[in-house]
Motif scaffolding. Sequence first.
Motif, PDB file in Angstrom:
ATOM      1  N   UNK A 199       0.843  -1.197   0.000  1.00 16.74           N
ATOM      2  CA  UNK A 199       0.000   0.000   0.000  1.00 16.74           C
ATOM      3  C   UNK A 199       0.870   1.236   0.000  1.00 16.74           C
ATOM      4  N   UNK A 200       0.579   2.153  -0.899  1.00 11.80           N
ATOM      5  CA  UNK A 200       1.264   3.443  -0.921  1.00 11.80           C
ATOM      6  C   UNK A 200       0.262   4.522  -0.540  1.00 11.80           C
ATOM      7  N   UNK A 201       0.665   5.386   0.381  1.00 19.20           N
ATOM      8  CA  UNK A 201      -0.249   6.425   0.862  1.00 19.20           C
ATOM      9  C   UNK A 201       0.531   7.704   1.135  1.00 19.20           C
ATOM     10  N   UNK A 202      -0.058   8.812   0.722  1.00 16.50           N
ATOM     11  CA  UNK A 202       0.582  10.113   0.924  1.00 16.50           C
ATOM     12  C   UNK A 202      -0.174  10.901   1.995  1.00 16.50           C
ATOM     13  N   UNK A 203       0.466  11.103   3.143  1.00 19.76           N
ATOM     14  CA  UNK A 203      -0.054  12.018   4.157  1.00 19.76           C
ATOM     15  C   UNK A 203       0.414  13.434   3.792  1.00 19.76           C
ATOM     16  N   UNK A 204      -0.030  14.408   4.527  1.00 15.31           N
ATOM     17  CA  UNK A 204       0.372  15.789   4.235  1.00 15.31           C
ATOM     18  C   UNK A 204       1.857  16.018   4.487  1.00 15.31           C
ATOM     19  N   UNK A 205       2.444  15.217   5.396  1.00 12.10           N
ATOM     20  CA  UNK A 205       3.832  15.444   5.772  1.00 12.10           C
ATOM     21  C   UNK A 205       4.782  14.314   5.401  1.00 12.10           C
ATOM     22  N   UNK A 206       4.256  13.170   4.960  1.00  8.81           N
ATOM     23  CA  UNK A 206       5.131  12.051   4.607  1.00  8.81           C
ATOM     24  C   UNK A 206       4.380  11.069   3.707  1.00  8.81           C
ATOM     25  N   UNK A 207       5.126  10.415   2.820  1.00 10.30           N
ATOM     26  CA  UNK A 207       4.565   9.362   1.975  1.00 10.30           C
ATOM     27  C   UNK A 207       5.116   8.020   2.444  1.00 10.30           C
ATOM     28  N   UNK A 208       4.241   7.011   2.547  1.00 12.38           N
ATOM     29  CA  UNK A 208       4.667   5.713   3.055  1.00 12.38           C
ATOM     30  C   UNK A 208       4.341   4.608   2.051  1.00 12.38           C
TER      31      UNK A 208
END
Length: 309
Positions: A69-78
Amino acid sequence: MLKVAVGVIKNERGEVLISKRANDVHQGGLWEFPGGKHEEGEDTSQALERELREELNISVQASTPFVEIKHCYSDVSVHLDVHIVEKFEGEACGMEGQLIKWVAISALEEHSFPAANVAIIDALKLPQYYPIVDECIGDEQLMLEHLKRLIAAGYTMIQLRVKSFSKERFKKLARRAIELCEENEVRLFVNTDIAMALEINARAVHLSVKEMMKIKNQSLLPKGLIFAASCHNKKELCLAKELGALFAVLSPVCKSQTHPDAQPLGWERFKGLAESSAIPVFALGGLGPDDMDKAQSNGAHGVAGIRGF
């Protein structure tokens, strides 16, 4: 992008272990599936074994890839590389003072998770059966009657596939099918394009490779619309994963009446593709519920089919 190894740890009752993040860290105070960042030179299995030993004082004995799973938060992408941990030694405890608990999969939604973990829960909740209501069954009335029988039999995820109807005729059928499924809390994947899915207010859509390519080239997938994908090879499975499919259907495994001229994959080739897939895979093609053990022993999450159901 931050690469994270994540473990879905299961006990003998089928419950999974979750832990609570400290309040002073990113996404603090939320529950999560345990794991942690890769260290230099580690693959996911090595990182997961180390993290679970440090965090929970358990030793991983067996694990298998589940989803990525790839997910982009406002401060980091995981980038979460999630493995199912089927066997471990030791009694889990919070080595860093974190709360931990064993939870039934059906109760996971009662807890607050980081957004990136929600896709893991969706994958865990996938049923093992994916029956297909197809136009080969007959006219609209026969298809709706078959859909009602599937719902009554307890199937909770169904596909509607009709390719020869006019647009208006299809919309009428699909809207009635969606209504029936929503009344019975069944998830219906409508096999169509994105534009039609939006027009009929579908919550889930099943896409062909052609429709997936449209998404890739034109960024057409609306936020919140869940989709599954039809795949036939490794390239298409990778595309489905890249675009965020909840799962893929890989076919044909065996000869089928629906596509009699298609060359079957066979179980050996299916197994290689399914086990290397980063998303759950359903086996399709001449199969039904009785083939579940065979399918799962060859890497499938479950079985899809038309006449077999």
